[in-house]
Design a protein around this motif. Structure first.
Motif, short mmCIF file in Angstrom:
data_model
loop_
_atom_site.label_atom_id
_atom_site.label_comp_id
_atom_site.label_asym_id
_atom_site.label_seq_id
_atom_site.Cartn_x
_atom_site.Cartn_y
_atom_site.Cartn_z
N LEU A 113 0.84 -1.21 0.00
CA LEU A 113 0.00 0.00 0.00
C LEU A 113 0.88 1.26 0.00
O LEU A 113 0.61 2.22 -0.72
CB LEU A 113 -0.95 0.01 1.21
N TYR A 114 1.94 1.20 0.78
CA TYR A 114 2.87 2.33 0.83
C TYR A 114 3.50 2.55 -0.55
O TYR A 114 3.63 3.67 -1.04
CB TYR A 114 3.95 2.03 1.88
N SER A 115 3.84 1.43 -1.18
CA SER A 115 4.50 1.49 -2.48
C SER A 115 3.59 2.11 -3.54
O SER A 115 4.04 2.87 -4.39
CB SER A 115 4.92 0.08 -2.89
N ARG A 116 2.32 1.76 -3.48
CA ARG A 116 1.37 2.32 -4.45
C ARG A 116 1.31 3.85 -4.29
O ARG A 116 1.30 4.58 -5.27
CB ARG A 116 -0.01 1.70 -4.22
N ASP A 117 1.34 4.33 -3.05
CA ASP A 117 1.36 5.78 -2.82
C ASP A 117 2.64 6.39 -3.38
O ASP A 117 2.62 7.46 -3.99
CB ASP A 117 1.29 6.10 -1.32
N CYS A 118 3.78 5.70 -3.17
CA CYS A 118 5.06 6.23 -3.67
C CYS A 118 5.04 6.30 -5.19
O CYS A 118 5.55 7.26 -5.78
CB CYS A 118 6.23 5.34 -3.21
N LEU A 119 4.46 5.28 -5.83
CA LEU A 119 4.39 5.27 -7.30
C LEU A 119 3.58 6.47 -7.79
O LEU A 119 3.95 7.15 -8.75
CB LEU A 119 3.77 3.95 -7.77
N ARG A 120 2.45 6.72 -7.13
CA ARG A 120 1.60 7.87 -7.54
C ARG A 120 2.36 9.17 -7.40
O ARG A 120 2.32 10.03 -8.28
CB ARG A 120 0.34 7.92 -6.67
N GLU A 121 3.07 9.28 -6.32
CA GLU A 121 3.87 10.49 -6.05
C GLU A 121 4.95 10.66 -7.14
O GLU A 121 5.14 11.74 -7.69
CB GLU A 121 4.52 10.28 -4.67
N MET A 392 5.71 -3.55 -5.30
CA MET A 392 6.42 -3.09 -4.10
C MET A 392 7.69 -2.30 -4.38
O MET A 392 8.35 -1.85 -3.44
CB MET A 392 6.81 -4.31 -3.25
N ALA A 393 8.05 -2.15 -5.66
CA ALA A 393 9.37 -1.58 -5.97
C ALA A 393 9.56 -0.17 -5.43
O ALA A 393 10.57 0.13 -4.77
CB ALA A 393 9.60 -1.60 -7.49
N CYS A 394 8.61 0.72 -5.70
CA CYS A 394 8.80 2.12 -5.32
C CYS A 394 8.87 2.28 -3.80
O CYS A 394 9.73 3.01 -3.28
CB CYS A 394 7.69 2.99 -5.88
N GLY A 395 7.99 1.59 -3.09
CA GLY A 395 7.98 1.71 -1.63
C GLY A 395 9.25 1.14 -1.02
O GLY A 395 9.81 1.70 -0.08
N SER A 396 9.72 0.00 -1.59
CA SER A 396 10.96 -0.60 -1.07
C SER A 396 12.12 0.37 -1.26
O SER A 396 12.95 0.57 -0.37
CB SER A 396 11.28 -1.90 -1.82
N ALA A 397 12.17 0.97 -2.45
CA ALA A 397 13.27 1.87 -2.78
C ALA A 397 13.26 3.10 -1.89
O ALA A 397 14.28 3.54 -1.37
CB ALA A 397 13.17 2.28 -4.25
N ARG A 398 12.05 3.64 -1.70
CA ARG A 398 11.92 4.84 -0.89
C ARG A 398 12.34 4.54 0.56
O ARG A 398 13.09 5.29 1.19
CB ARG A 398 10.46 5.31 -0.98
N ALA A 399 11.87 3.40 1.08
CA ALA A 399 12.19 3.03 2.46
C ALA A 399 13.69 2.79 2.62
O ALA A 399 14.30 3.18 3.62
CB ALA A 399 11.40 1.79 2.87
N LEU A 400 14.28 2.16 1.60
CA LEU A 400 15.72 1.88 1.67
C LEU A 400 16.52 3.19 1.67
O LEU A 400 17.48 3.35 2.44
CB LEU A 400 16.13 1.01 0.49
N ALA A 401 16.11 4.13 0.82
CA ALA A 401 16.80 5.43 0.78
C ALA A 401 16.70 6.10 2.15
O ALA A 401 17.68 6.69 2.64
CB ALA A 401 16.20 6.31 -0.31
N ASP A 402 15.53 5.97 2.80
CA ASP A 402 15.37 6.55 4.14
C ASP A 402 16.32 5.90 5.14
O ASP A 402 16.98 6.58 5.92
CB ASP A 402 13.92 6.38 4.62
#
Ligand SMILES: Cc1cc2nc3c(=O)[nH]c(=O)nc-3n(C[C@H](O)[C@H](O)[C@H](O)COP(=O)(O)OP(=O)(O)OC[C@H]3O[C@@H](n4cnc5c(N)ncnc54)[C@H](O)[C@@H]3O)c2cc1C
Length: 416
Positions: A113-121, A392-402
């Motif tokens: 769900l987090y990843s879907r939000d990141c993709l939209r962003e 899950m790609a975008c959310g994983s990437a965003r979380a990893l960068a964090d």
């Protein structure tokens, strides 16, 4: 920081993008001549965040046993003399316990769900185009008993914050008129309006171009041989470069995104990584002037296959075979995909010219990806996304960068 990302599938390229956004100097390494040429090449195209529950659940062992030896089974274990396959299988059985299933469902759902939000962003920020459709995903049932299970699962998943709506046959046809062609087979459906679809390969290619324009370096035709360690850190990546010469790539941090091949590089470092390839198939059908192809992304629960409209093509994908690293096409499976498609949607497209493809999902027994730190302070994992790597790609990437930046990721997840 200088960061090397290993792997240019959808997972590695999104990681590179978010790391570059943080101001890091990023290099991506891949053995192919461009992005998304392995598992991210022709997948089902669904951003199916609302369907993130794992394969391993209390009913799975009985189904897997029933399907043993059945060539066109949705999930087929081909038992081999391969200790890694057996270890994976035993761990899979453990993950089928109700308490594990619940935990894994929550992990996957949170990240998806987090990843879907990141993709939209990301889409808003970049205007990236990849044959995306925001029309939801409709799972349809042809067996009334299975539909009953689906309705019960929908109620359960709503407790976890998933908006799954139960639909009658008429409502299914209203959502996707192409289903009128098989209306008399349908028992009902579950619709998740907030899910999406799109071409993962096109997305990865476009994002790689955007990343390159922002300074990310891509080293193509470069095969990673091993990681060199020194004490508690990785000192470099030993590669065969584009000129077939050995080269040591050194950086401040390294991200493992080699999909199904990650265990081979991590085993010598004794970093746990129980990933086994789950081979899947897809057929891409040219729609041409045919009128009967669906546009809403569909899941045919009985066959565990998905139908996704990608511009003027229809992608049909699914099935999973745990049989090692071979990528040869099994014609029984290819034919089964086409037969089912045209049984349901007789006017879906050109039946004579499908493009068949097979890819190796990097599957963990729990379906939960391996994301986070390792025993080496500068080595990070972003791998093992299995059936849901595109989702899950975008959310994983965003979380990893964090994590790498020392920020608290915006998702509740059991990072490694
Ligand atoms: C049939 C099928 C349908 C699917 N449908 C969906 C779907 O609808 N929705 C969804 O979310 N997910 C779906 N998936 C899953 C999704 O496609 C994967 O989870 C995702 O593509 C994995 O991405 P990745 O970047 O981890 O791996 P890959 O895309 O495999 O990337 C790994 C990269 O590492 C490189 N590499 C490997 N070893 C080396 C080495 N030694 N040196 C250099 N480079 C190396 C490879 O060349 C490759 O480019 C599907 C998968 C399949 C097979």
């Amino acid at each position: 920081m200088r960061i090397v990302v290993l792997g240019a599938g959808v997972v590695g390229v999104t990681a590179a993008w978010y790391l570059a956004q943080d101001g890091h100097e990023v290099t991506v390494v891949d053995r192919h001549e461009g992005p998304a040429l392995e598992t991210s090449f022709a997948n089902g195209g669904q951003i199916s965040a609302s369907y993130a529950e794992p394969w391993a659940n209390p009913e799975a062992p009985a189904k897997v046993l029933k399907w043993l030896g059945q060539e066109d089974a949705p999930l087929l274990f081909r038992l081999r003399l391969d200790p890694r396959q057996w270890r994976w299988g035993l761990q899979f059985l453990l993950e089928c316990l109700p308490s594990r299933t619940r935990r894994n469902t929550i992990q996957c759902l949170n990240l998806a769900l987090y990843s879907r939000d990141c993709l939209r962003e990301l889409r808003r920020a970049t205007g990236i185009e990849y044959d995306q459709l925001e029309r939801g995903i409709l799972t349809f049932y042809t067996d009334p008993k299975e539909f009953g299970h689906g309705v019960a699962a929908a109620a359960l998943m709503r407790e976890f914050g998933c908006d799954r709506d139960v639909k009658s046959v008429d409502q299914c046809v209203a959502i996707e008129p192409a289903l009128a062609a098989c209306r008399d087979r349908l028992a009902g459906g579950i619709f998740t309006v907030s899910d999406e679809s799109g071409d993962a390969q096109r997305f990865t290619r476009e994002l790689a171009q955007l990343a390159a324009a922002r300074g990310v370096a891509f080293r193509w035709n470069m095969t990673v041989e091993s990681l060199a360690s020194e004490g508690d850190a990785i000192a470099g990546v030993r590669c065969f470069n584009e000129e077939h010469r050995q080269e040591l790539l050194a950086a401040d941090a390294y991200v493992m995104a080699l999909g199904s091949y990650s265990p081979f590089l991590l085993a010598p470092l004794r970093v746990p990584c129980l990933i086994y390839p789950a081979k899947g198939y897809s057929a891409t059908i040219a729609i041409e002037d045919h009128r009967g192809a669906p546009t809403v992304s569909l899941t045919d629960l009985a066959w565990k296959i998905v139908f996704t409209r990608l511009g003027d093509r229809l992608r049909v994908a699914g099935t999973a075979e745990l049989s090692g690293y071979g990528k040869e096409l099994n014609h029984v499976r290819c034919e089964a995909l086409i037969r089912r498609t045209f049984e349901l949607f007789p006017d879906a497209g050109n039946r004579q010219t499908p493009q068949f493809w097979t890819g190796l999902r990097p599957a963990t027994p729990s379906n939960v990806p391996l994301l986070g730190r390792t025993r080496y302070r500068n080595l990070f994992l972003d791998t093992g996304h299995g059936t849901l790597g595109w989702t899950m790609a975008c959310g994983s990437a965003r979380a990893l960068a964090d994590l790498i930046a020392g920020r608290k990721p915006g998702v509740e997840f059991a990072f490694t």
